[in-house]
Design a protein around this motif. Structure first.
Motif, PDB file in Angstrom:
ATOM      1  N   ARG A   1       0.954  -1.570   0.225  1.00 52.56           N
ATOM      2  CA  ARG A   1       0.165   0.246  -0.008  1.00 52.56           C
ATOM      3  C   ARG A   1       1.014   1.562   0.355  1.00 52.56           C
ATOM      4  O   ARG A   1       0.521   2.757  -0.993  1.00 52.56           O
ATOM      5  N   ASN A   2       1.943   0.846   0.862  1.00 49.02           N
ATOM      6  CA  ASN A   2       3.058   2.249   0.599  1.00 49.02           C
ATOM      7  C   ASN A   2       3.915   2.296  -0.098  1.00 49.02           C
ATOM      8  O   ASN A   2       4.731   3.290  -0.161  1.00 49.02           O
ATOM      9  N   GLY A   3       3.910   1.642  -0.771  1.00 45.90           N
ATOM     10  CA  GLY A   3       4.831   1.379  -2.741  1.00 45.90           C
ATOM     11  C   GLY A   3       6.989   0.937  -1.768  1.00 45.90           C
ATOM     12  O   GLY A   3       7.325   1.591  -2.406  1.00 45.90           O
ATOM     13  N   ARG A   4       6.613   0.183  -0.607  1.00 52.23           N
ATOM     14  CA  ARG A   4       7.700  -0.218  -0.307  1.00 52.23           C
ATOM     15  C   ARG A   4       7.625  -1.812  -0.417  1.00 52.23           C
ATOM     16  O   ARG A   4       7.275  -2.473  -0.747  1.00 52.23           O
ATOM     17  N   PRO A   5       9.219  -2.059  -0.115  1.00 55.89           N
ATOM     18  CA  PRO A   5       9.581  -3.502  -0.711  1.00 55.89           C
ATOM     19  C   PRO A   5       8.909  -4.017  -0.139  1.00 55.89           C
ATOM     20  O   PRO A   5       9.408  -4.661   1.423  1.00 55.89           O
ATOM     21  N   VAL A   6       8.660  -5.385  -0.674  1.00 53.94           N
ATOM     22  CA  VAL A   6       8.344  -6.863   0.026  1.00 53.94           C
ATOM     23  C   VAL A   6       9.169  -7.711  -0.182  1.00 53.94           C
ATOM     24  O   VAL A   6       9.341  -8.254  -1.561  1.00 53.94           O
ATOM     25  N   VAL A   7      10.123  -8.259   0.548  1.00 57.37           N
ATOM     26  CA  VAL A   7      11.624  -9.574   0.222  1.00 57.37           C
ATOM     27  C   VAL A   7      10.897 -11.214   0.427  1.00 57.37           C
ATOM     28  O   VAL A   7      10.218 -11.090   1.602  1.00 57.37           O
ATOM     29  N   LEU A   8      10.705 -11.408  -0.596  1.00 53.94           N
ATOM     30  CA  LEU A   8       9.965 -12.676  -0.057  1.00 53.94           C
ATOM     31  C   LEU A   8      11.130 -14.556  -0.240  1.00 53.94           C
ATOM     32  O   LEU A   8      11.674 -14.196  -1.468  1.00 53.94           O
ATOM     33  N   ALA A   9      11.154 -14.741   1.051  1.00 51.70           N
ATOM     34  CA  ALA A   9      11.978 -15.896   1.425  1.00 51.70           C
ATOM     35  C   ALA A   9      10.794 -17.888   0.877  1.00 51.70           C
ATOM     36  O   ALA A   9      10.479 -17.642   1.659  1.00 51.70           O
ATOM     37  N   VAL A  10      10.754 -17.695  -0.273  1.00 50.32           N
ATOM     38  CA  VAL A  10      10.472 -19.281  -1.063  1.00 50.32           C
ATOM     39  C   VAL A  10      10.150 -20.279  -0.117  1.00 50.32           C
ATOM     40  O   VAL A  10      11.775 -19.965  -0.465  1.00 50.32           O
ATOM     41  N   THR A  11       9.821 -21.028   0.579  1.00 45.85           N
ATOM     42  CA  THR A  11       9.980 -21.983   0.224  1.00 45.85           C
ATOM     43  C   THR A  11       8.908 -22.988   0.612  1.00 45.85           C
ATOM     44  O   THR A  11       8.315 -23.453   0.880  1.00 45.85           O
ATOM     45  N   SER A  12       8.913 -24.371  -0.607  1.00 44.48           N
ATOM     46  CA  SER A  12       7.759 -25.013  -1.036  1.00 44.48           C
ATOM     47  C   SER A  12       7.899 -26.141  -1.956  1.00 44.48           C
ATOM     48  O   SER A  12       9.069 -25.369  -2.781  1.00 44.48           O
ATOM     49  N   ASN A  13       7.029 -27.055  -1.365  1.00 48.06           N
ATOM     50  CA  ASN A  13       7.384 -28.402  -2.247  1.00 48.06           C
ATOM     51  C   ASN A  13       6.645 -28.231  -3.659  1.00 48.06           C
ATOM     52  O   ASN A  13       6.683 -29.178  -4.523  1.00 48.06           O
ATOM     53  N   ASP A  14       5.686 -27.373  -3.653  1.00 50.82           N
ATOM     54  CA  ASP A  14       4.405 -27.375  -5.271  1.00 50.82           C
ATOM     55  C   ASP A  14       5.009 -26.183  -6.144  1.00 50.82           C
ATOM     56  O   ASP A  14       4.376 -25.916  -7.205  1.00 50.82           O
ATOM     57  N   LEU A  15       6.306 -25.415  -5.990  1.00 48.91           N
ATOM     58  CA  LEU A  15       6.237 -24.145  -6.216  1.00 48.91           C
ATOM     59  C   LEU A  15       6.968 -24.495  -7.897  1.00 48.91           C
ATOM     60  O   LEU A  15       6.376 -23.347  -8.497  1.00 48.91           O
ATOM     61  N   LEU A  16       6.721 -24.875  -8.474  1.00 52.12           N
ATOM     62  CA  LEU A  16       7.117 -25.863  -9.801  1.00 52.12           C
ATOM     63  C   LEU A  16       5.889 -26.462  -9.948  1.00 52.12           C
ATOM     64  O   LEU A  16       6.602 -27.494 -11.207  1.00 52.12           O
ATOM     65  N   GLY A  17       5.113 -27.409  -9.538  1.00 51.60           N
ATOM     66  CA  GLY A  17       4.092 -27.040  -9.748  1.00 51.60           C
ATOM     67  C   GLY A  17       2.657 -26.825 -10.139  1.00 51.60           C
ATOM     68  O   GLY A  17       2.566 -25.593 -10.669  1.00 51.60           O
ATOM     69  N   MET A  18       1.469 -26.799  -9.288  1.00 49.79           N
ATOM     70  CA  MET A  18       0.637 -26.319  -9.048  1.00 49.79           C
ATOM     71  C   MET A  18       0.187 -24.206  -8.740  1.00 49.79           C
ATOM     72  O   MET A  18      -0.057 -23.648  -9.513  1.00 49.79           O
ATOM     73  N   ASN A  19       1.578 -24.467  -8.417  1.00 46.55           N
ATOM     74  CA  ASN A  19       2.373 -23.203  -7.138  1.00 46.55           C
ATOM     75  C   ASN A  19       2.526 -22.578  -8.326  1.00 46.55           C
ATOM     76  O   ASN A  19       2.893 -21.311  -8.206  1.00 46.55           O
ATOM     77  N   ALA A  20       3.064 -23.305  -9.095  1.00 51.53           N
ATOM     78  CA  ALA A  20       3.918 -22.355 -10.501  1.00 51.53           C
ATOM     79  C   ALA A  20       3.752 -21.074 -11.242  1.00 51.53           C
ATOM     80  O   ALA A  20       3.818 -19.604 -11.332  1.00 51.53           O
ATOM     81  N   GLY A  21       2.189 -20.665 -11.391  1.00 56.12           N
ATOM     82  CA  GLY A  21       1.744 -19.723 -11.793  1.00 56.12           C
ATOM     83  C   GLY A  21       1.249 -18.532 -10.894  1.00 56.12           C
ATOM     84  O   GLY A  21       1.557 -17.725 -11.806  1.00 56.12           O
ATOM     85  N   ASN A  22       1.133 -18.539  -9.527  1.00 55.66           N
ATOM     86  CA  ASN A  22       1.002 -18.024  -9.156  1.00 55.66           C
ATOM     87  C   ASN A  22       2.140 -17.128  -8.501  1.00 55.66           C
ATOM     88  O   ASN A  22       2.654 -16.106  -8.075  1.00 55.66           O
ATOM     89  N   LEU A  23       3.652 -18.072  -8.848  1.00 61.37           N
ATOM     90  CA  LEU A  23       4.905 -17.414  -8.290  1.00 61.37           C
ATOM     91  C   LEU A  23       5.375 -16.343 -10.137  1.00 61.37           C
ATOM     92  O   LEU A  23       5.802 -15.415  -9.246  1.00 61.37           O
TER      93      LEU A  23
END
Length: 196
Positions: A119-141
């Motif tokens: 909302r404030n236009g400030r940075p968000v850093v994501l440290a992802v860890t998931s067993n499906d980020l190259l599967g069903m969740n790839a679109g969200n990534l």
């Protein structure tokens, strides 16, 4: 760039097997001079696993950050209007959290913190860890890779043979450099790094 005096929100989703890594990295942020405010997913405070009890994790996080964690949406909501954080790190950032952020679902202290920061236009850093980020969740990534003010801790496949759809951020090595780059409006490169 130094993190001395930088106000860092650390929002922890409930990847219980990775909480110890987040706590260790939070200690490194404090050692680097950052002012750390922890934010915990309700599941961290509700579920006992082989990795620890809710009370254990509350103590670990409080000790690491030097302050008690925020644990409810109403506690976190003022962070947007009052501009509490220079940068927000979500670590660990589970596949569930990736999906919620990508689809603008705001139903926890973690997602509230992300919404407030963006909302404030400030940075968000994501440290992802998931067993499906190259599967069903790839679109969200993929969707989040293109969102302004969202940055990623470089990640790689942690076990491409037994878990070919799994991705894991290299928080120990790259969190602080990623935060510094995000504060400059840059994505730390390379984004994709080999594991081990």
């Amino acid at each position: 760039m130094s993190l001395a005096g930088v106000r860092v929100g650390v929002a922890m989703a409930a990847s219980h097997c990775n909480l110890h890594r987040a706590v260790a990295t939070m200690k490194a942020l404090v050692a680097a001079g950052a002012q750390v405010t922890p934010i915990l997913s309700p599941e961290v405070l509700r579920v006992t696993t082989r990795f620890g009890t809710p009370d254990y994790w509350r103590r670990q996080v409080t000790e690491a950050a030097g302050t008690a964690p925020l644990t409810t949406v109403p506690e976190v909501e003022p962070s947007g209007p009052e501009g509490w954080f220079d940068v927000l790190a979500v670590m660990p950032c589970t596949g569930n959290t990736v999906a919620k952020i990508a689809n603008a679902i705001n139903d926890s202290p973690v997602t509230m913190a992300v919404k407030a920061q963006l909302r404030n236009g400030r940075p968000v850093v994501l440290a992802v860890t998931s067993n499906d980020l190259l599967g069903m969740n790839a679109g969200n990534l993929g969707r989040l890779l293109a969102v302004r003010n969202i940055y990623f801790v470089p990640f790689g496949q942690d076990d491409p043979v037994r878990k070919p759809r799994s991705l894991d951020a290299h928080v120990e090595e790259y969190l602080i450099p990623t935060l510094e780059a995000a504060l400059r409006g840059e994505q730390l490169q390379p984004l994709l790094v080999p594991w081990g």
